[in-house]
Every structure is written in C-alpha cells, then in structure tokens.
Design an enzyme around this catalytic site. Structure first.
Site, PDB file in Angstrom:
ATOM      1  CE  LYS A 167      -1.430 -14.288 -11.405  1.00  0.00           C
ATOM      2  NZ  LYS A 167      -0.615 -15.492 -11.598  1.00  0.00           N
ATOM      3  CE1 TYR A 196      -0.785   6.575  15.728  1.00  0.00           C
ATOM      4  CE2 TYR A 196      -0.747   6.338  13.342  1.00  0.00           C
ATOM      5  CZ  TYR A 196      -1.450   6.457  14.528  1.00  0.00           C
ATOM      6  OH  TYR A 196      -2.820   6.452  14.514  1.00  0.00           O
TER       7      TYR A 196
HETATM    8  C1  LIG Z   1       0.365 -15.247 -12.680  1.00  0.00           C
HETATM    9  C2  LIG Z   1       0.574 -16.267 -13.710  1.00  0.00           C
HETATM   10  C3  LIG Z   1       1.092 -15.918 -14.974  1.00  0.00           C
HETATM   11  C4  LIG Z   1       1.584 -14.535 -15.314  1.00  0.00           C
HETATM   12  O1  LIG Z   1       2.897 -14.353 -14.845  1.00  0.00           O
HETATM   13  P1  LIG Z   1       3.708 -13.001 -15.154  1.00  0.00           P
HETATM   14  O2  LIG Z   1       5.050 -13.277 -14.605  1.00  0.00           O
HETATM   15  O3  LIG Z   1       2.998 -11.918 -14.435  1.00  0.00           O
HETATM   16  O4  LIG Z   1       3.683 -12.809 -16.625  1.00  0.00           O
HETATM   17  C5  LIG Z   1       1.167 -16.901 -15.942  1.00  0.00           C
HETATM   18  N1  LIG Z   1       0.773 -18.179 -15.664  1.00  0.00           N
HETATM   19  C6  LIG Z   1       0.293 -18.541 -14.463  1.00  0.00           C
HETATM   20  C7  LIG Z   1      -0.090 -19.960 -14.236  1.00  0.00           C
HETATM   21  C8  LIG Z   1       0.199 -17.611 -13.438  1.00  0.00           C
HETATM   22  O5  LIG Z   1      -0.263 -17.987 -12.240  1.00  0.00           O
END
Ligand SMILES: *Cc1c(COP(=O)(O)O)cnc(C)c1O
Length: 340
Positions: A33, A249
């Site tokens: 994701k 800045y």
């Molecule tokens: C993002 C997510 C994961 C992965 O989590 P990590 O801590 O990065 O391994 C797993 N399950 C869901 C539902 C998530 O949203």
C-alpha cells in the site's frame, strides 16, 4: 536529480527471514500500500514476485490493477467502489453497509474488529455478515483482524489473539452449518508475525519488515533486518561561507569559521520532511544539514558531487518524533528509482 536506490539483496534477505518465520513463501502477503511505503509499488512488486511471493495487499483497486500480473492473490484493504472484477482480487469488508455495494460473485475478506475500533464489523455481527454475503452470491474467502499493539509491550496483543481464536471457531461453525467453504484466517502484521513463536495462520500481511524495519526490535528480540531504500542527492552549487555568514531561510546556521558548503537537490517538496535549527541530522558519510531544509534543496558542509542523504531512517524517525513508516511513505512517488 535526487534518486532512490533500492537494494535488491537486502529486500531478498528480509523476505527470506520473513518466509522462514511464516514457514512458507506462500504464507507471506507483501503489503504494497501507499506506493510500497514510498519504495515504488512496481519495483518492489516485481522483485517480490521474482523472489517467489504470490500474495499482495494494497489499499485500492487502482493499486491492485497495477500489480495484477505479478501476484495470484491480492487483498484490497480500503476500496468503496468496484467496477472491475478479477478472480485474484479479494475485497476487505470494513462495515456491514458495504455488503449491498459489492459486485456479485466477488471475493470478500470480512474484517472483524477485535479491539482496535478502527475498521471492521463487530464480533456479534459475523453471522449477519455471512448470511448477507451468501444471499448476494459473494464468496467469503477470508476473515481477518488487525492488532492495535503488536509492536508495544502490552497485554492487548494476547487479548486480541484470544478474541480472534474464538471468532475463528464461530466462523467455522457457521460455515459448516451453511455448507459453505471455510475461509482463510489472518491477523498478523510484521510485528505480530515475529511475536508468534509458532506462526500457524493461513498467511501474514507483512509491510514494514519487508522494507527492513521493525519498531522496538530490541525489546522483543526481533531479528535484524536490512533497510532496502537509500536516498541520494546531487550537488547544485558550492560556496565558501565566511566566519559569521549564515545559510538558508532565517539564517539559522551561522559559520563559526570559514567553511565550504553546498546545496543538494532534495527538500521537503520531495517528501524529505523538513528539519530546522531545532534538530540536527548527520548523513551516513558524516555531513551535517546546515540550517533549515528548503522546498527543493538543503545545505551540507561538503562539496561532494553526490551524497547519500540516508540509508536507514531510524534516526530521522527519532528526530521527527515519528515512526519509520512515515519517513519512507512521505517520499514523492516521482523520485526516480534504481535497483542495485
Ligand atoms: C498496513 C497494514 C499492515 C502492514 O503492517 P506492518 O506493520 O507494516 O507490517 C497489515 N495489515 C493491515 C490491515 C494494514 O493496514
């Protein structure tokens, strides 16, 4: 131009540690994701597929379509509208209301809220959900939950495991009564996977560990992983800063003696979160960021042609009082990526 280097050897190393823990490559669902946590969904997806990973987890249908050819099985976590159907896609059901919006014959993983209270149906809505999905000819291919404290010292982890075990038994009973096939069950993210001494679920949803990080690794004696991403920048210009002159800045960095400084072509516009005079950051080669980070550049006390800005984001995460996830995910998706 600023660029991201992706270390394939480190990625493969992490994936082999992960698949040892799940006991099979088939039990790893790589979480891609948000552009693979800033690493590049296609780059990481292609390498993971080459390694032998068959399952992936994404946020939207659009992401699933990008990697459709690379994986046999894709779980979509947060989509509200479905216009494309693929037998490889499995859609997370986050609320009962969505049952009516799902296309017939699609595959659904029911998300159950075991204590995080973010998404998912409550445990006492399971029967209603299964009956509602069955009536619409939707395939219930999975039931899952998510931990709220997998990487923290807290009893919630154990409590949610107990609740989910009960849910599994409940779902199995209902499915047997209705003569529908048993779904797969999964509850683990990276930290939860490594907290199980003997992982025995159908698969784990592994995000951050793939990319080489596990928060609180020392407390839990998690294995050491290897960061996959490094950020590099090129020199734009150099100058001599005389004693008393300042840079950037607000002029917050002032030279206490004559030094050579240069600007490099990465800034907060690229997703390298802004540092200022309140933080101090040193690159892996020992150069200091001088003063405030600008939108498109930052200044360092060197005149090297190119520099590695970071190859491990743990110290940056501490400087920004955040988690490693945020540092890599913030990186702009249009930064050029090279696999090394
Ligand atoms: C993002 C997510 C994961 C992965 O989590 P990590 O801590 O990065 O391994 C797993 N399950 C869901 C539902 C998530 O949203």
């Amino acid at each position: 131009m600023a660029r991201i280097l992706l270390n394939k050897e480190n990625l493969f190393y992490n994936l082999s540690v992960i698949s040892e823990q799940t006991k099979s490559k088939n039990k790893v669902a790589i979480v891609l994701k948000d552009n693979a946590y800033g690493h590049g969904i296609l780059e990481i997806g292609t390498m993971a597929s080459e390694f032998g990973i068959k399952k992936a987890v994404v946020r939207t249908l659009n992401d699933a379509l990008k990697i459709e050819k690379l994986f046999d099985y894709i779980l979509i976590l947060a989509e509200k509208s479905f216009h494309t159907y693929s037998h490889a896609f499995h859609i997370a059901l986050n609320t009962l209301e969505d049952i009516d919006n799902l296309p017939e014959n699609c595959n659904v993983h029911i998300k159950v809220d075991t204590g995080m209270h973010r998404n998912g149906i409550s445990p006492d809505e399971i029967e209603v959900a299964i009956l509602g999905l069955k009536e619409r000819n939707i395939n219930i291919t999975g039931v899952f939950t998510h931990h709220k404290c997998a990487d923290e010292l807290s009893t919630d982890f154990f409590w949610q495991n107990i609740v989910f075990t009960r849910i599994k038994q409940h779902v199995k009973r209902i499915c047997e009564q209705l003569f529908i096939p048993l779904p797969v069950f999964h509850s683990c993210n990276s930290a939860a996977l490594f907290r199980h001494a003997n992982f025995d679920e159908d698969f784990a949803r592994v995000g951050i560990a793939t990319y080489g990080y596990l928060d609180n690794a020392n407390i839990f004696k998690f294995p050491k992983l290897k960061p996959v991403l490094s950020l590099w920048a090129d020199k734009l210009s150099s100058r001599v800063l005389k004693k008393g002159q300042s840079v950037g800045y607000g002029g917050t960095y002032q030279a206490s003696e004559e030094i050579i400084i240069s600007t490099y072509d990465v800034g907060y516009g690229d997703g390298f979160l802004r540092l200022n005079e309140k933080n101090s950051y040193t690159t892996p080669a020992g150069y200091k960021i001088l003063g405030r980070v600008s939108m498109d550049c930052l200044s360092l006390n060197t005149n090297d042609k190119e520099v590695c800005i970071f190859n491990n984001v743990e110290t940056l995460a501490k400087e920004h009082d955040t988690i490693t996830y945020e540092i890599t995910t913030a990186l702009n998706s249009n930064i050029k990526k090279e696999i090394v």
